[in-house]
Structures are given as C-alpha cells and as structure tokens.
Scaffold this active site. Structure first.
Site, mmCIF file in Angstrom:
data_model
loop_
_atom_site.group_PDB
_atom_site.id
_atom_site.type_symbol
_atom_site.label_atom_id
_atom_site.label_comp_id
_atom_site.label_asym_id
_atom_site.label_seq_id
_atom_site.Cartn_x
_atom_site.Cartn_y
_atom_site.Cartn_z
ATOM 1 N N ASN A 7 0.869 -1.182 0.000
ATOM 2 C CA ASN A 7 0.000 0.000 0.000
ATOM 3 C C ASN A 7 0.908 1.235 0.000
ATOM 4 O O ASN A 7 1.422 1.627 1.037
ATOM 5 C CB ASN A 7 -0.885 -0.050 1.255
ATOM 6 C CG ASN A 7 -1.864 1.112 1.324
ATOM 7 O OD1 ASN A 7 -1.864 1.992 0.463
ATOM 8 N ND2 ASN A 7 -2.681 1.122 2.361
ATOM 9 N N LYS A 14 3.386 0.776 2.954
ATOM 10 C CA LYS A 14 3.042 -0.248 3.939
ATOM 11 C C LYS A 14 3.140 -1.605 3.266
ATOM 12 O O LYS A 14 2.821 -1.737 2.080
ATOM 13 C CB LYS A 14 1.608 -0.057 4.441
ATOM 14 C CG LYS A 14 1.434 1.171 5.289
ATOM 15 C CD LYS A 14 0.040 1.179 5.901
ATOM 16 C CE LYS A 14 -0.271 2.533 6.465
ATOM 17 N NZ LYS A 14 -1.609 2.987 6.283
ATOM 18 N N ARG A 89 -2.651 -2.011 -3.437
ATOM 19 C CA ARG A 89 -3.824 -1.175 -3.225
ATOM 20 C C ARG A 89 -3.722 0.025 -4.168
ATOM 21 O O ARG A 89 -2.703 0.726 -4.180
ATOM 22 C CB ARG A 89 -3.856 -0.690 -1.776
ATOM 23 C CG ARG A 89 -5.033 0.190 -1.519
ATOM 24 C CD ARG A 89 -5.059 0.674 -0.113
ATOM 25 N NE ARG A 89 -6.280 1.421 0.110
ATOM 26 C CZ ARG A 89 -6.620 1.892 1.274
ATOM 27 N NH1 ARG A 89 -5.852 1.715 2.322
ATOM 28 N NH2 ARG A 89 -7.738 2.562 1.398
ATOM 29 N N GLY A 210 -10.612 9.111 7.745
ATOM 30 C CA GLY A 210 -11.532 9.287 6.616
ATOM 31 C C GLY A 210 -12.710 8.366 6.880
ATOM 32 O O GLY A 210 -12.499 7.240 7.319
ATOM 33 N N ASP A 281 -8.286 13.811 15.719
ATOM 34 C CA ASP A 281 -8.390 12.500 16.377
ATOM 35 C C ASP A 281 -9.611 12.470 17.287
ATOM 36 O O ASP A 281 -9.733 13.287 18.199
ATOM 37 C CB ASP A 281 -7.108 12.255 17.182
ATOM 38 C CG ASP A 281 -7.001 10.811 17.625
ATOM 39 O OD1 ASP A 281 -7.997 10.279 18.182
ATOM 40 O OD2 ASP A 281 -5.936 10.211 17.414
HETATM 41 P P1 AMP Z 1 -8.351 4.835 10.875
HETATM 42 O O1 AMP Z 1 -8.376 5.925 9.860
HETATM 43 O O2 AMP Z 1 -9.309 3.725 10.590
HETATM 44 O O3 AMP Z 1 -6.970 4.344 11.214
HETATM 45 O O4 AMP Z 1 -8.911 5.492 12.218
HETATM 46 C C1 AMP Z 1 -8.152 6.469 12.894
HETATM 47 C C2 AMP Z 1 -9.051 7.219 13.833
HETATM 48 O O5 AMP Z 1 -9.691 6.311 14.753
HETATM 49 C C3 AMP Z 1 -8.255 8.149 14.741
HETATM 50 O O6 AMP Z 1 -8.067 9.364 14.132
HETATM 51 C C4 AMP Z 1 -9.166 8.264 15.941
HETATM 52 O O7 AMP Z 1 -9.990 9.381 15.730
HETATM 53 C C5 AMP Z 1 -10.017 7.016 15.932
HETATM 54 N N1 AMP Z 1 -9.792 6.168 17.108
HETATM 55 C C6 AMP Z 1 -8.865 5.219 17.307
HETATM 56 N N2 AMP Z 1 -9.001 4.673 18.539
HETATM 57 C C7 AMP Z 1 -10.030 5.308 19.136
HETATM 58 C C8 AMP Z 1 -10.673 5.206 20.406
HETATM 59 N N3 AMP Z 1 -10.260 4.346 21.323
HETATM 60 N N4 AMP Z 1 -11.712 6.034 20.654
HETATM 61 C C9 AMP Z 1 -12.132 6.916 19.737
HETATM 62 N N5 AMP Z 1 -11.578 7.055 18.519
HETATM 63 C C10 AMP Z 1 -10.536 6.263 18.223
#
Ligand code: AMP
Length: 396
Positions: A7, A14, A89, A210, A281
C-alpha cells in the site's frame, strides 16, 4: 502460497506478507518519510524493529523492504522466490477497472491516465507497482482498487445532476472509496450471520480518520457517501463532507483564495479538526467534550447526526435494513459513538446491548439485542487481507 500486499502512499509504503494457506500474516511494516529526511522502516515480525535509513524514492524503499523480508535475522523467507504474487492497493480504477486485475505494462499506462483523479495517491501507487515490476519481474502483480466495490452503484445514484456532457467528457460522477474495507466487512458480516449475501440489506460504516458509508443489497453496493473524491459525505477527521457547493466560490471571494486553496481548506483544515480547532483524532474530541469544550461537543453531535441521516437515507434506498456494520478506527473503538448513533435509530427498531458495547474495542461482536429488528455488528476491517484474498483468487 505467499502473497505480499503493498500500500504505497505519497510518502509511505506499507507492506504485509500473508501465508494464504494458513490465512495468516507473517510479517508487516511501513517505510515512512520516503523522499524526505529522517526516513525509517518500522518492521514487525513478532518483534518491532525500527531501522533508520535513506529512502529517496519508492523503488529504494521497496528494495529495502524486500531485503528485510529475506534478512537472515529479521526476515521470514529465504529468497524472493517464496513470494508468489503481489497485491497492490490502488486508489482509483475510474470506470475502467471495476474489479481487481492482473497488472501488465499496458494497464499501468492506463492507470497513469487517472493521476488527475488522485494526484496525491496515484503517482505513489503507480511508483510501487513499477518498483515491483523492476525488482520482481517474474512475480504476478495484482491491482485492487478502492473504487471497485462501488462500481455496481446504478446511474441514478452515481451521476450528479450537472450537464450530462461533463460526465461524458470528464467522467465526473460518484466513484466512492474505502471499497476494499466495505467489501471485506460485507463478506465477513454475511459469514458471521451465517447468511447468504443474497438475503441481506446492509449498511457498512467505515468510520476512521476518513469516513464513508455504503448501502449494500444482495452483496452489491448500491450507494456510498464519498463521491467524485473522498471529500463528500460524512464529517471526517479533517474533511467537511457534504455542504452547499456554492460555499466554494463564496469563500474564494471573501478570503481571496484560489480554488485549490479552498480545496485544501475543505480537505485538510475542516472536519473534527477545523471545526473544533483542536484535533482530527476522535479520542481528543471525546476528551475535550468530557471537559466541557463546546465546539468539541457540537462537532461530535454533527458527526453522529450526519451518520444517522445517511442511515435513514440508505434504509430507504435499500427498501429496509437487516444489518449495520461498524468498522475502522472510530467504528471499532469508540463505543460512545456506536451507542449514540444506535440510540438515534431506536425508532427503526435498532437496539444494542449497551453493557456489551461499553468499552468494547476492535473485537468481532454482535452488538444487537434479541429484540433488535436490525443486526448490529462490530467487524474489524482488514484491507490488506481483502487485497490478499483477491490476489489469491486471481493467481490461483
Ligand atoms: P483509521 O483511519 O481507521 O486508522 O482510524 C483512525 C481514527 O480512529 C483516529 O483518528 C481516531 O480518531 C479514531 N480512534 C482510534 N481509537 C479510538 C478510540 N479508542 N476512541 C475513539 N476514537 C478512536
């Protein structure tokens, strides 16, 4: 059979090597800051190792990764001959690639024609493929497209009501993204429920930095929230999602910004981060709202509301709803968001076991109660495995 999944992002690469007979990941890692200073590879083969080294481009990064895979200490294979195929990907298949394909030089040339549709990701994706062609010339390379799962969306849902020749001339339409994730959790959900895809009306919620949702009927995607680009749809980490497009020229005039600058504002400086002024986040947003931060509270409510609105719309589009699937960083880990979304859907007979949901992170689980009219599942996504499975099917 061993399959390497690659990826390539704009400055990262990755990798994950799968033993497909055991459906198990042997090793994974990421090369970061490619083309910049302080580049490194994080390599995980049971133990985590970080190696600082110069990575001027994707080809060098891939060469270093391949050396690591065959390294006597850190590697897991003796020679590159043990890699049977590589799955890549790829962000965009436009209307040409509507499923995963075996790549050749001609197809790579076709992909180059789509760079305008993904100027950040496509050059990196193509760079990764070309590096593999030159370093592993005899190994089949497969392309898996983020857009492919959405190719079944009918014209009435994928076209915009702009002059039709804009579609004909420039292929302006909804493509949708996160397809490998939506496809993976769709298949897993049917397996989990022990049902055929043909019997299911499903909404998949990929909620991460996203975010996107998909409406899936009988295993086929009929609508998705991201559009021509990943900007449309839900409130995301740094993207605003849906808004009146007339705001774009208005902001341009008011702030004397070019269209590209407004595009950056909507993609990188909006969403959870831009609205709250705090962070993209969700963990920071949750923390801030628990401390009484009003903008964090409001943007969280907007995030939940937009999702609930889409569930309503997609239930109508599907003509009913059997199953909802939460996945990705927020969907898998944020039990408050899952609870608050489902609470708003109680009118549709959506009920989850709040005790089971509370604190639950990243584990495949049925969240819905016996009384619920809709199955609610938490299914951790696995985009790399999804790509590996497609690759396996094509080369077997
Ligand atoms: P992803 O793009 O699927 O890797 O998701 C990343 C996002 O997941 C991060 O920016 C966080 O906002 C959210 N995230 C990860 N762990 C948690 C958690 N324990 N509680 C709330 N949001 C989380």
């Amino acid at each position: 059979m061993n399959i390497l999944v690659i990826n390539s992002g704009s400055s990262s690469l990755k990798y994950k090597l799968f033993d497909m007979d055991k459906q198990k990941s042997l090793v994974s890692g990421v090369a970061e800051r490619i083309g910049g200073t302080d580049s490194f590879i994080k390599h995980e083969n049971g133990e985590k190792t970080v190696i600082d080294l110069e990575l001027p481009n994707h080809k060098v990064a891939l060469k270093e990764v391949l050396d690591l895979l065959t390294d006597p200490k850190l590697g897991v294979i003796k020679s590159l001959d043990e890699i049977d195929a590589v799955g890549h990907r790829i962000l965009h298949g436009q209307e040409v690639f509507t499923e995963s394909v075996i790549l050749d030089k001609e197809k790579v040339e076709t992909l180059k024609g789509f760079i305008e549709m993904g100027p950040l990701h496509m050059p990196a994706n193509i760079g990764g493929i070309e590096a593999c062609f030159s370093l592993m010339p005899n190994v089949p390379q497969i392309g898996a497209f983020d857009t492919a799962f959405h190719a079944t969306i009918p014209a009435k849902a994928h076209l915009y009501a702009l002059p039709y020749d804009l579609y004909e001339s420039f292929k302006i339409r909804r493509y949708g993204f996160h397809g490998t994730s939506h496809k993976y959790v769709t298949n897993r959900a049917a397996e989990f429920l022990g049902k055929s895809q043909d019997d299911l009306k499903m909404i998949t919620l990929h909620l991460g930095n996203g975010s996107s949702m998909a409406a899936v009927k009988n295993g086929k995607c009929i609508d998705t929230s991201m559009g021509f680009t990943p900007l449309e749809g839900l409130v995301m980490g740094t993207r605003c999602g849906d808004m009146d497009p007339a705001i774009v020229p208005y902001i341009g005039k008011k702030l004397d910004m070019t269209p590209d600058e407004v595009d950056t504002l909507m993609n990188k400086e909006s969403g959870l981060k831009g609205f709250s002024g705090l962070s993209n986040d969700m963990r920071d947003i949750q923390q801030a709202r628990s401390e009484g931060n009003k903008l964090a509270q409001l943007v969280y409510e907007m995030f939940v509301y937009r999702i609930v609105k889409y569930v309503g719309a997609y239930t109508a589009a599907l003509g009913g709803l059997d199953c909802m699937v939460f996945t990705a960083g927020i969907g898998e880990n944020d039990y408050e968001a899952r609870r608050d979304i489902c609470k708003e859907l109680a009118f549709m007979g959506v009920f989850i076991d709040e005790e089971l949901n509370d604190g639950l992170k990243g584990k495949e689980t049925r969240l819905s109660t016996k009384e619920s009219k809709v199955e609610v599942l938490l299914i951790p996504t696995n985009e790399e495995l999804s790509i590996a499975l497609d690759t396996y099917k094509l080369v077997k």
